[in-house]
Design a protein around this motif. Sequence first.
Motif, mmCIF file in Angstrom:
data_model
loop_
_atom_site.group_PDB
_atom_site.id
_atom_site.type_symbol
_atom_site.label_atom_id
_atom_site.label_comp_id
_atom_site.label_asym_id
_atom_site.label_seq_id
_atom_site.Cartn_x
_atom_site.Cartn_y
_atom_site.Cartn_z
ATOM 1 N N GLU A 106 0.630 -1.083 -0.375
ATOM 2 C CA GLU A 106 -0.088 -0.023 -0.094
ATOM 3 C C GLU A 106 1.106 1.214 -0.019
ATOM 4 O OE1 GLU A 106 -3.454 0.138 -0.017
ATOM 5 O OE2 GLU A 106 -3.952 -1.415 -0.480
ATOM 6 N N PHE A 107 -0.008 2.671 -0.612
ATOM 7 C CA PHE A 107 0.975 3.372 -0.921
ATOM 8 C C PHE A 107 0.690 4.525 -0.590
ATOM 9 C CE2 PHE A 107 3.057 0.619 -4.363
ATOM 10 C CZ PHE A 107 3.736 0.907 -3.451
ATOM 11 N N THR A 108 1.380 5.758 -0.222
ATOM 12 C CA THR A 108 -0.056 6.982 0.536
ATOM 13 C C THR A 108 -0.104 7.636 -0.696
ATOM 14 O OG1 THR A 108 1.105 6.842 2.638
ATOM 15 C CG2 THR A 108 0.052 9.372 1.836
ATOM 16 N N ARG A 109 -0.978 7.855 -0.941
ATOM 17 C CA ARG A 109 -1.540 8.731 -2.963
ATOM 18 C C ARG A 109 -2.128 9.995 -2.171
ATOM 19 N NH1 ARG A 109 -6.301 5.730 -5.701
ATOM 20 N NH2 ARG A 109 -7.514 6.646 -4.376
ATOM 21 N N HIS A 110 -0.525 10.910 -3.139
ATOM 22 C CA HIS A 110 -1.027 12.216 -3.258
ATOM 23 C C HIS A 110 -1.801 12.752 -4.253
ATOM 24 C CE1 HIS A 110 1.532 12.058 0.820
ATOM 25 N NE2 HIS A 110 2.310 10.960 -0.946
ATOM 26 N N MET A 111 -2.988 13.554 -4.822
ATOM 27 C CA MET A 111 -3.237 14.517 -5.796
ATOM 28 C C MET A 111 -2.777 15.366 -5.899
ATOM 29 S SD MET A 111 -7.240 15.321 -6.586
ATOM 30 C CE MET A 111 -7.755 13.829 -5.747
ATOM 31 N N ALA A 112 -1.748 14.860 -7.687
ATOM 32 C CA ALA A 112 -1.985 15.962 -7.996
ATOM 33 C C ALA A 112 -2.603 17.130 -9.147
ATOM 34 C CB ALA A 112 -0.885 15.357 -9.592
ATOM 35 N N HIS A 113 -2.325 18.466 -8.813
ATOM 36 C CA HIS A 113 -3.579 19.113 -10.259
ATOM 37 C C HIS A 113 -2.325 19.645 -11.361
ATOM 38 C CE1 HIS A 113 -6.378 18.438 -6.830
ATOM 39 N NE2 HIS A 113 -5.429 18.669 -5.984
ATOM 40 N N LEU A 114 -2.985 20.097 -11.834
ATOM 41 C CA LEU A 114 -2.740 21.204 -12.982
ATOM 42 C C LEU A 114 -3.149 22.479 -13.340
ATOM 43 C CD1 LEU A 114 -0.501 20.761 -15.336
ATOM 44 C CD2 LEU A 114 -1.639 19.974 -16.675
ATOM 45 N N SER A 115 -3.002 23.022 -13.581
ATOM 46 C CA SER A 115 -4.562 24.286 -13.816
ATOM 47 C C SER A 115 -3.424 25.181 -14.277
ATOM 48 C CB SER A 115 -4.274 24.712 -12.328
ATOM 49 O OG SER A 115 -3.959 25.608 -11.441
ATOM 50 N N LEU A 116 -4.477 26.730 -14.810
ATOM 51 C CA LEU A 116 -3.716 27.902 -15.322
ATOM 52 C C LEU A 116 -3.837 28.372 -13.966
ATOM 53 C CD1 LEU A 116 -2.696 28.399 -18.134
ATOM 54 C CD2 LEU A 116 -5.309 29.157 -18.876
ATOM 55 N N ASP A 118 -2.736 32.079 -14.338
ATOM 56 C CA ASP A 118 -2.508 33.604 -14.372
ATOM 57 C C ASP A 118 -1.342 33.529 -16.201
ATOM 58 O OD1 ASP A 118 -2.200 35.608 -12.104
ATOM 59 O OD2 ASP A 118 -0.823 35.051 -11.417
ATOM 60 N N GLY A 119 -1.500 33.237 -16.659
ATOM 61 C CA GLY A 119 -1.493 32.738 -18.072
ATOM 62 C C GLY A 119 -0.093 31.256 -17.997
ATOM 63 N N ARG A 120 -0.326 31.021 -16.718
ATOM 64 C CA ARG A 120 0.847 29.700 -17.312
ATOM 65 C C ARG A 120 0.457 28.048 -16.046
ATOM 66 N NH1 ARG A 120 6.215 32.110 -15.116
ATOM 67 N NH2 ARG A 120 7.970 30.288 -16.168
ATOM 68 N N TRP A 121 0.532 27.832 -16.763
ATOM 69 C CA TRP A 121 0.334 26.359 -16.656
ATOM 70 C C TRP A 121 1.002 25.249 -15.079
ATOM 71 C CZ3 TRP A 121 -4.482 24.252 -17.304
ATOM 72 C CH2 TRP A 121 -4.770 24.676 -19.016
ATOM 73 N N MET A 122 0.152 25.120 -13.980
ATOM 74 C CA MET A 122 1.328 24.766 -12.764
ATOM 75 C C MET A 122 0.790 23.502 -12.735
ATOM 76 S SD MET A 122 2.440 27.649 -11.795
ATOM 77 C CE MET A 122 3.524 26.675 -10.068
ATOM 78 N N LEU A 123 1.699 22.698 -12.107
ATOM 79 C CA LEU A 123 1.849 21.452 -11.629
ATOM 80 C C LEU A 123 1.484 21.460 -10.141
ATOM 81 C CD1 LEU A 123 1.704 17.377 -12.942
ATOM 82 C CD2 LEU A 123 3.016 18.253 -11.635
ATOM 83 N N GLN A 176 6.674 13.823 -16.777
ATOM 84 C CA GLN A 176 8.423 14.337 -16.601
ATOM 85 C C GLN A 176 8.309 15.147 -15.227
ATOM 86 O OE1 GLN A 176 9.726 15.898 -20.738
ATOM 87 N NE2 GLN A 176 10.480 13.938 -21.081
ATOM 88 N N ALA A 177 7.591 16.222 -15.515
ATOM 89 C CA ALA A 177 7.277 17.521 -13.954
ATOM 90 C C ALA A 177 7.645 16.606 -13.601
ATOM 91 C CB ALA A 177 6.127 17.905 -14.596
ATOM 92 N N LEU A 178 6.533 15.371 -13.168
ATOM 93 C CA LEU A 178 5.610 14.981 -11.418
ATOM 94 C C LEU A 178 7.106 13.957 -11.282
ATOM 95 C CD1 LEU A 178 2.250 13.238 -12.449
ATOM 96 C CD2 LEU A 178 2.972 14.565 -10.931
#
Length: 99
Positions: free
Chosen positions: A4-14, A16-21, A52-54
């Motif tokens: 079993e692993f600890t699950r985390h949620m990764a979010h990707l959103s726009l 200020d005009g830039r994508w952030m993960l 790749q970012a993750l």
Amino acid sequence: MEQEFTRHMAHLSLNDGRWMLFVALRGAPLASEWPEHSFEQTNLPTFTERSQALSALGFDPVPDAVWEWTEFATDPADPASPVHPLGYIWVRSRQEAAA
């Protein structure tokens, strides 16, 4: 028996005009403590770029996880306000997976 692993949620959103993960870490209540990656392009990062970012942040998607998408309004009180996509996927720490 499967580990079993600890699950985390990764979010990707726009933002200020830039994508952030960013990875919302359990046990780290402040967003300033969450690992994050900023993409230089304004277009949606590809699956490979997101992976790749993750990886650079030390995370991998959990087995069989897929990116899911929703939208959010910039001003929830105004139905005419612009909406932005929000992607998310369940991830696990690469360090934990190696243990």
